[in-house]
Design an enzyme around this catalytic site. Structure first.
Site, PDB file in Angstrom:
ATOM      1  CE1 TYR A   1      -2.781  -3.088   0.303  1.00 40.28           C
ATOM      2  CE2 TYR A   1      -3.317  -2.348   2.681  1.00 40.28           C
ATOM      3  CZ  TYR A   1      -3.455  -3.449   1.668  1.00 40.28           C
ATOM      4  OH  TYR A   1      -4.410  -4.422   1.788  1.00 40.28           O
TER       5      TYR A   1
ATOM      6  CG  ASN B   1      -5.122 -12.157  -1.469  1.00 40.28           C
ATOM      7  OD1 ASN B   1      -6.319 -11.947  -1.572  1.00 40.28           O
ATOM      8  ND2 ASN B   1      -4.407 -11.214  -1.242  1.00 40.28           N
TER       9      ASN B   1
ATOM     10  CG  LEU C   1     -19.157  -2.516   2.173  1.00 37.25           C
ATOM     11  CD1 LEU C   1     -19.106  -0.889   2.623  1.00 37.25           C
ATOM     12  CD2 LEU C   1     -20.548  -3.060   3.151  1.00 37.25           C
TER      13      LEU C   1
ATOM     14  CB  SER D   1     -13.933   5.359   3.962  1.00 38.75           C
ATOM     15  OG  SER D   1     -14.373   6.564   3.654  1.00 38.75           O
TER      16      SER D   1
ATOM     17  CB  ILE E   1     -14.166   6.644   9.002  1.00 38.98           C
ATOM     18  CG1 ILE E   1     -13.108   6.444   7.808  1.00 38.98           C
ATOM     19  CG2 ILE E   1     -13.501   5.970  10.421  1.00 38.98           C
ATOM     20  CD1 ILE E   1     -11.902   7.239   7.965  1.00 38.98           C
TER      21      ILE E   1
END
Length: 280
Positions: A48, A132, A182, A225, A231
């Site tokens: 990231y 993963n 989501l 977010s 948040i």
């Protein structure tokens, strides 16, 4: 806050702030504000490229280090770097992380897992995980691990509940941390009439109902977010409980449908890519 108890006795909050795709500036702000409003789980990763920013956000939040459950992930380029864990800790500005993953089953991932086990034994990671690692990858890892992981981080949501994977997880009491909780960009999940109906009953949004479903499934969820209002809303899910009947209705939505499809070619690319880490 509610917690899950890991297979080594460590407690982990059921909801945290995710920082995937957040710029360093946004990650620092989101982490700082999330912790100030009551979050205590922060999830980041080498890939990231915002670990330093998350560390700054933790420090600026005013929360004590021991009151923050900090999760990060080693990228495949780091699996054979003997200093990868120490360099990760240095970037974040901490002496240990609460949860350390290997991010993808790419490159020499077994060397990466050995790094996790070593970090665990040395107290540099209070828990370890795989991200993963589904299907053949977790099946192979089972034959090679010395220490059973505490977590797996994978895509999960009401359209894709990871039924097959959970049979393995239940065997070892490995907890699931959801990404894309989501969905991702596709509004079909959020717009399911059932979630709107339940939202009206409980005075919540469809997104809040879905996040509560995750926690009641026993999953840990890390929605990300940069919007402080979002948040705050994401944390506001622990004051209601879906009934068994409502959970059963949501279960009927399972389509075994992913939003993200990784290819073998991508795994090769992952192994060859090195993050451009933030400089001091």
């Amino acid at each position: 806050m509610e917690y899950v108890i890991l297979n080594n006795g460590v407690n982990c909050p059921v909801i945290g702030i995710g920082t995937f795709m957040l710029t360093p500036a946004d990650a620092e702000n989101s982490v700082r504000e999330a912790l100030k409003m009551g979050y205590s789980l922060v999830d980041t990763a080498n890939a990231y490229v915002n670990e330093r920013a998350c560390g700054r956000g933790i420090k600026k939040s005013g929360k004590k280090r021991e009151d923050v459950f900090l999760s990060t992930k080693l990228w495949p380029s780091e699996y054979e770097n003997d200093n990868a864990v120490d360099e990760t800790l240095e970037r974040i500005g901490v002496d240990y992380v609460d949860l350390l993953y290997i991010h993808q089953p790419a490159g020499n991932w077994l060397a990466g897992y050995r790094q996790l086990e070593k970090a665990y034994k040395e107290g540099k990671a209070k828990a370890i995980g795989i991200s993963n690692f589904e299907g053949k990858y977790i099946e192979e890892l089972q034959t090679k691990w010395e220490i059973v992981p505490q977590f797996i981080q994978v895509e999960a949501h009401p359209y894709f509940t990871q039924k097959e994977l959970r049979q393995i997880l239940d065997k070892y009491d490995i907890k699931l941390m959801s990404w894309y909780p989501l969905g991702h960009g596709d509004k079909s999940l959020i717009n399911e009439p059932l979630f709107a109906e339940l939202g009206r009953k409980y005075g919540k949004s469809s997104a809040q109902v879905i996040l509560r479903w995750h926690t009641q499934m026993g999953f840990v969820v890390i929605p990300g977010s940069k919007n402080v209002d979002h948040i705050k809303d994401n944390l506001d899910i622990l004051d209601f409980t879906l009934t068994k009947e409502e959970m059963a209705e949501i279960a009927k939505l399972d389509k075994n449908q992913r939003f993200y499809h990784r290819t073998d070619e991508q795994l090769v690319q992952f192994a060859g890519w090195r993050p451009s880490f933030e400089q001091k």
